[in-house]
Every structure is written in structure tokens, then in C-alpha cells.
Scaffold this motif. Structure first.
Motif, PDB file in Angstrom:
ATOM      1  N   GLY A  10      66.148 -57.213  65.304  1.00 53.82           N
ATOM      2  CA  GLY A  10      67.445 -57.688  65.744  1.00 53.82           C
ATOM      3  C   GLY A  10      68.341 -56.544  66.142  1.00 53.82           C
ATOM      4  N   SER A  11      69.631 -56.852  66.272  1.00 53.45           N
ATOM      5  CA  SER A  11      70.620 -55.855  66.655  1.00 53.45           C
ATOM      6  C   SER A  11      71.561 -55.601  65.494  1.00 53.45           C
ATOM      7  CB  SER A  11      71.412 -56.345  67.866  1.00 53.45           C
ATOM      8  OG  SER A  11      70.569 -56.505  68.984  1.00 53.45           O
ATOM      9  N   GLN A  13      74.686 -52.532  63.972  1.00 59.84           N
ATOM     10  CA  GLN A  13      75.466 -51.327  64.227  1.00 59.84           C
ATOM     11  C   GLN A  13      74.936 -50.168  63.391  1.00 59.84           C
ATOM     12  OE1 GLN A  13      79.628 -52.385  63.607  1.00 59.84           O
ATOM     13  NE2 GLN A  13      79.845 -52.682  65.821  1.00 59.84           N
ATOM     14  N   PRO A  85      71.248 -44.958  66.044  1.00 62.60           N
ATOM     15  CA  PRO A  85      70.907 -45.367  67.412  1.00 62.60           C
ATOM     16  C   PRO A  85      69.515 -44.890  67.842  1.00 62.60           C
ATOM     17  CG  PRO A  85      73.180 -44.666  67.325  1.00 62.60           C
ATOM     18  CD  PRO A  85      72.601 -44.373  65.976  1.00 62.60           C
ATOM     19  N   THR A  88      66.398 -47.135  67.623  1.00 62.29           N
ATOM     20  CA  THR A  88      66.189 -48.223  68.582  1.00 62.29           C
ATOM     21  C   THR A  88      64.809 -48.118  69.209  1.00 62.29           C
ATOM     22  OG1 THR A  88      68.544 -48.451  69.067  1.00 62.29           O
ATOM     23  CG2 THR A  88      66.992 -49.236  70.735  1.00 62.29           C
ATOM     24  N   GLN A 118      61.760 -56.189  68.440  1.00 60.81           N
ATOM     25  CA  GLN A 118      62.771 -55.262  68.937  1.00 60.81           C
ATOM     26  C   GLN A 118      63.810 -54.972  67.856  1.00 60.81           C
ATOM     27  OE1 GLN A 118      63.160 -53.761  72.189  1.00 60.81           O
ATOM     28  NE2 GLN A 118      64.736 -52.595  71.094  1.00 60.81           N
ATOM     29  N   VAL A 119      64.123 -53.702  67.692  1.00 60.82           N
ATOM     30  CA  VAL A 119      65.221 -53.261  66.836  1.00 60.82           C
ATOM     31  C   VAL A 119      66.185 -52.459  67.705  1.00 60.82           C
ATOM     32  CG1 VAL A 119      65.884 -51.759  64.916  1.00 60.82           C
ATOM     33  CG2 VAL A 119      63.857 -53.224  64.724  1.00 60.82           C
ATOM     34  N   THR A 120      67.444 -52.878  67.729  1.00 64.12           N
ATOM     35  CA  THR A 120      68.457 -52.214  68.537  1.00 64.12           C
ATOM     36  C   THR A 120      69.612 -51.819  67.631  1.00 64.12           C
ATOM     37  OG1 THR A 120      67.850 -53.541  70.467  1.00 64.12           O
ATOM     38  CG2 THR A 120      69.986 -52.406  70.521  1.00 64.12           C
ATOM     39  N   VAL A 121      69.943 -50.527  67.656  1.00 65.85           N
ATOM     40  CA  VAL A 121      71.031 -50.001  66.828  1.00 65.85           C
ATOM     41  C   VAL A 121      72.100 -49.445  67.754  1.00 65.85           C
ATOM     42  CG1 VAL A 121      71.662 -48.459  64.948  1.00 65.85           C
ATOM     43  CG2 VAL A 121      69.341 -49.395  65.063  1.00 65.85           C
ATOM     44  N   SER A 122      73.291 -49.982  67.651  1.00 64.79           N
ATOM     45  CA  SER A 122      74.384 -49.540  68.508  1.00 64.79           C
ATOM     46  C   SER A 122      75.308 -48.607  67.726  1.00 64.79           C
ATOM     47  CB  SER A 122      75.169 -50.739  69.031  1.00 64.79           C
ATOM     48  OG  SER A 122      75.660 -51.510  67.951  1.00 64.79           O
TER      49      SER A 122
END
Length: 123
Positions: A10-11, A13, A85, A88, A118-122
Motif C-alpha cells: 500500500g501507500s 508516509q 521513500p 518504494t 506495491q509499496v509506496t512511501v511518500s
């Protein structure tokens, strides 16, 4: 034939946490997590023996990620804390070529792959 099904991506922060799961159909396989970021080669993140012992971590995730294995559920986990980040990527569950072999460290050690999550780090 071993089937691996990942979940839990997932997404999030930066500084957040995620837990990946991988349900496996085979027993007594050493397993691992790999990841692949856009434009980069697939790299090993962490691996573990079939018994749940001998955990290994890449330097980039040491102290932040924890790999574990529940042999009753035949499920592999990756707890990811303090995400950055640069974490990601698509994360892949992997199993060794045969039961009881040493945990996969490189892509050449892998006999079976999951479909990836998917791994998304903002920031």
C-alpha cells in the motif's frame, strides 16, 4: 510446484509502517523477500530458514524490518517500520528451489516467486 500469494502492500508516509504477508502452498521451504524499484535490479531484502530461524537482513533495512514465519499457517511476514521513500518498490515473496535448502539471498537462489505487491512511501 509452490504457489506464493502476497498481500499487505500500500501507500504510506515516511516514518509509517506496513506488514506484508505471503501465503505459501509448500512446506519446509526457506523463504525470502525481494524488492525491485523502477529502473533497478531486483534485490534481496530479508530471508529466513524454513524453521523460522536464521533471519538475514540487507544493511539498508536492518533495524527497521522484521521477517517472521508462522509454520502453522504456512505464512511468511515482513513487518516494515520507519519506512523511507527509498523503500518504494514492488516487493516479492520468494521460496528456495527445494525444501530445506539455505535461505535465498540472490535471485539465482530462488525457485518460486509471488506476484509482487506495491509499496509506496511518500516524503
Amino acid at each position: 510446484q509452490v504457489q506464493l500469494v502476497e498481500s499487505g502492500g500500500g501507500s504510506v508516509q515516511a516514518g509509517g509502517s506496513l506488514r506484508l504477508s505471503c501465503a505459501a502452498s509448500g512446506y519446509r521451504y526457506c523463504m525470502a523477500w525481494f524488492r525491485q524499484a523502477p529502473g533497478k535490479e531486483r534485490e534481496g531484502v530479508s530471508s529466513i530458514a524454513w524453521s523460522g530461524a536464521n533471519a538475514y537482513y540487507a544493511d539498508s533495512v536492518k533495524g527497521r524490518f522484521t521477517i517472521s514465519k508462522d509454520n502453522r499457517k504456512n505464512t511468511l511476514y515482513l513487518q516494515m517500520n520507519n519506512l523511507k521513500p527509498e523503500d518504494t518498490a514492488i516487493y516479492y515473496c520468494a521460496a528456495a528451489r527445494s525444501p530445506y535448502l539455505t535461505p535465498p539471498r540472490g535471485v539465482g537462489d530462488v525457485g518460486y516467486w509471488g506476484q509482487g505487491t506495491q509499496v509506496t512511501v511518500s516524503s
